[in-house]
Design a protein around this motif. Structure first.
Motif, PDB file in Angstrom:
ATOM      1  N   VAL A  92       0.855  -1.196   0.000  1.00 48.33           N
ATOM      2  CA  VAL A  92       0.000   0.000   0.000  1.00 48.33           C
ATOM      3  C   VAL A  92       0.887   1.240   0.000  1.00 48.33           C
ATOM      4  N   GLU A  93       1.873   1.255   0.882  1.00 50.44           N
ATOM      5  CA  GLU A  93       2.795   2.389   0.961  1.00 50.44           C
ATOM      6  C   GLU A  93       3.554   2.563  -0.352  1.00 50.44           C
ATOM      7  N   TYR A  94       3.998   1.460  -0.934  1.00 48.76           N
ATOM      8  CA  TYR A  94       4.703   1.505  -2.219  1.00 48.76           C
ATOM      9  C   TYR A  94       3.812   2.134  -3.298  1.00 48.76           C
ATOM     10  N   CYS A  95       2.566   1.688  -3.395  1.00 50.17           N
ATOM     11  CA  CYS A  95       1.641   2.211  -4.414  1.00 50.17           C
ATOM     12  C   CYS A  95       1.365   3.697  -4.198  1.00 50.17           C
ATOM     13  N   GLU A  96       1.199   4.093  -2.951  1.00 50.07           N
ATOM     14  CA  GLU A  96       0.967   5.509  -2.656  1.00 50.07           C
ATOM     15  C   GLU A  96       2.185   6.349  -3.035  1.00 50.07           C
ATOM     16  N   THR A  97       3.373   5.817  -2.798  1.00 45.81           N
ATOM     17  CA  THR A  97       4.601   6.526  -3.175  1.00 45.81           C
ATOM     18  C   THR A  97       4.701   6.659  -4.688  1.00 45.81           C
ATOM     19  N   GLN A  98       4.417   5.569  -5.382  1.00 47.60           N
ATOM     20  CA  GLN A  98       4.472   5.604  -6.846  1.00 47.60           C
ATOM     21  C   GLN A  98       3.482   6.649  -7.384  1.00 47.60           C
ATOM     22  N   ALA A  99       2.292   6.684  -6.813  1.00 47.79           N
ATOM     23  CA  ALA A  99       1.284   7.655  -7.258  1.00 47.79           C
ATOM     24  C   ALA A  99       1.764   9.079  -7.022  1.00 47.79           C
ATOM     25  N   ARG A 100       2.369   9.331  -5.854  1.00 47.42           N
ATOM     26  CA  ARG A 100       2.882  10.686  -5.570  1.00 47.42           C
ATOM     27  C   ARG A 100       3.998  11.065  -6.534  1.00 47.42           C
ATOM     28  N   LEU A 101       4.885  10.125  -6.828  1.00 45.43           N
ATOM     29  CA  LEU A 101       5.962  10.403  -7.781  1.00 45.43           C
ATOM     30  C   LEU A 101       5.399  10.737  -9.166  1.00 45.43           C
ATOM     31  N   LEU A 102       4.420   9.973  -9.582  1.00 48.25           N
ATOM     32  CA  LEU A 102       3.797  10.223 -10.887  1.00 48.25           C
ATOM     33  C   LEU A 102       3.113  11.578 -10.921  1.00 48.25           C
ATOM     34  N   LEU A 103       2.404  11.921  -9.861  1.00 51.69           N
ATOM     35  CA  LEU A 103       1.711  13.209  -9.820  1.00 51.69           C
ATOM     36  C   LEU A 103       2.703  14.367  -9.773  1.00 51.69           C
ATOM     37  N   GLY A 104       3.841  14.163  -9.140  1.00 51.90           N
ATOM     38  CA  GLY A 104       4.898  15.173  -9.166  1.00 51.90           C
ATOM     39  C   GLY A 104       5.413  15.385 -10.577  1.00 51.90           C
ATOM     40  N   LYS A 105       5.569  14.298 -11.296  1.00 53.20           N
ATOM     41  CA  LYS A 105       6.006  14.389 -12.697  1.00 53.20           C
ATOM     42  C   LYS A 105       4.929  15.086 -13.532  1.00 53.20           C
ATOM     43  N   VAL A 106       3.673  14.805 -13.251  1.00 53.62           N
ATOM     44  CA  VAL A 106       2.567  15.461 -13.964  1.00 53.62           C
ATOM     45  C   VAL A 106       2.621  16.970 -13.729  1.00 53.62           C
ATOM     46  N   ASP A 107       2.852  17.379 -12.494  1.00 55.53           N
ATOM     47  CA  ASP A 107       2.955  18.814 -12.195  1.00 55.53           C
ATOM     48  C   ASP A 107       4.090  19.451 -12.984  1.00 55.53           C
ATOM     49  N   GLN A 108       5.215  18.766 -13.031  1.00 52.52           N
ATOM     50  CA  GLN A 108       6.372  19.270 -13.784  1.00 52.52           C
ATOM     51  C   GLN A 108       6.046  19.368 -15.274  1.00 52.52           C
ATOM     52  N   MET A 109       5.421  18.330 -15.814  1.00 56.50           N
ATOM     53  CA  MET A 109       5.060  18.330 -17.231  1.00 56.50           C
ATOM     54  C   MET A 109       4.055  19.438 -17.524  1.00 56.50           C
ATOM     55  N   GLU A 110       3.115  19.622 -16.637  1.00 59.91           N
ATOM     56  CA  GLU A 110       2.099  20.657 -16.815  1.00 59.91           C
ATOM     57  C   GLU A 110       2.739  22.041 -16.891  1.00 59.91           C
ATOM     58  N   ALA A 111       3.710  22.294 -16.019  1.00 53.65           N
ATOM     59  CA  ALA A 111       4.407  23.588 -16.031  1.00 53.65           C
ATOM     60  C   ALA A 111       5.171  23.766 -17.348  1.00 53.65           C
ATOM     61  N   GLU A 112       5.816  22.703 -17.813  1.00 50.93           N
ATOM     62  CA  GLU A 112       6.562  22.783 -19.070  1.00 50.93           C
ATOM     63  C   GLU A 112       5.624  23.020 -20.260  1.00 50.93           C
ATOM     64  N   ILE A 113       4.487  22.345 -20.258  1.00 47.14           N
ATOM     65  CA  ILE A 113       3.514  22.518 -21.338  1.00 47.14           C
ATOM     66  C   ILE A 113       2.938  23.932 -21.307  1.00 47.14           C
ATOM     67  N   ASP A 114       2.630  24.421 -20.116  1.00 51.55           N
ATOM     68  CA  ASP A 114       2.106  25.782 -19.989  1.00 51.55           C
ATOM     69  C   ASP A 114       3.098  26.797 -20.548  1.00 51.55           C
ATOM     70  N   GLU A 115       4.363  26.599 -20.236  1.00 56.15           N
ATOM     71  CA  GLU A 115       5.396  27.510 -20.736  1.00 56.15           C
ATOM     72  C   GLU A 115       5.489  27.437 -22.260  1.00 56.15           C
ATOM     73  N   LEU A 116       5.455  26.222 -22.793  1.00 60.17           N
ATOM     74  CA  LEU A 116       5.513  26.050 -24.245  1.00 60.17           C
ATOM     75  C   LEU A 116       4.306  26.698 -24.918  1.00 60.17           C
ATOM     76  N   LEU A 117       3.127  26.490 -24.352  1.00 62.38           N
ATOM     77  CA  LEU A 117       1.919  27.083 -24.940  1.00 62.38           C
ATOM     78  C   LEU A 117       1.942  28.606 -24.850  1.00 62.38           C
ATOM     79  N   SER A 118       2.476  29.124 -23.763  1.00 63.34           N
ATOM     80  CA  SER A 118       2.607  30.586 -23.636  1.00 63.34           C
ATOM     81  C   SER A 118       3.548  31.140 -24.700  1.00 63.34           C
TER      82      SER A 118
END
Length: 159
Positions: free
Chosen positions: A14-40
């Protein structure tokens, strides 16, 4: 049953899965910022092109002769348009990739919620292995070993 199996617990997975999800969501936040910058950047370049075209249209009376001395440089505008289209395609691909990361994060979160129902650590391990196999999870973690990869490595070591 090996010594390592005795240490397996559903809670650890359970802890492993929650960690993996947090890591993925962190990457999503990073990707979102990069995409926003590119679109701007793309929006700013599109506005600049429109301004150049509008300014040129206002200044021209009669027939426009393309070229550096005669007015509008059609080839340069076409090059800019091709570059913008390519960058828009990159942004669209990144958005699709971001959605895939989000989907996997949701999957890990749902799996973490279901794992306490597993009878024991071995059952939880089996569910995590099936999940990661079905979703090709290792592809999302190039810098981190997944349970699936660790299990495969362990199988290789046992051979």
């Amino acid at each position: 049953m090996s010594e390592g199996d005795a240490e397996l617990s559903a809670e650890a997975f359970v802890e492993y899965c929650e960690t993996q999800a947090r890591l993925l969501l962190g990457k999503v936040d990073q990707m979102e910022a990069e995409i926003d910058e590119l679109l701007s950047d793309l929006d700013a370049e599109m506005a600049e092109i429109r301004e150049r075209l509008d300014g040129h249209a206002d200044a021209v009376e009669g027939t426009v002769t393309p070229g550096p001395d005669g007015g509008l440089d059609v080839a340069a505008i076409e090059d800019l348009e091709a570059d913008l289209e390519e960058r828009q395609a990159v942004a669209a691909a990144e958005q699709s990739r971001m959605v895939a990361f989000q989907d996997l994060a949701v999957g890990y979160t749902e799996l973490a919620a279901d794992l306490p129902d597993a009878a024991d650590g071995r059952a939880a391990l089996k569910r995590v292995l099936e999940f990661e196999t079905e979703r090709d999870a290792p592809a999302y973690f190039p810098d981190r070993q997944t349970v699936l990869e660790a299990a495969a490595e362990s199988d290789d070591d046992d051979s």
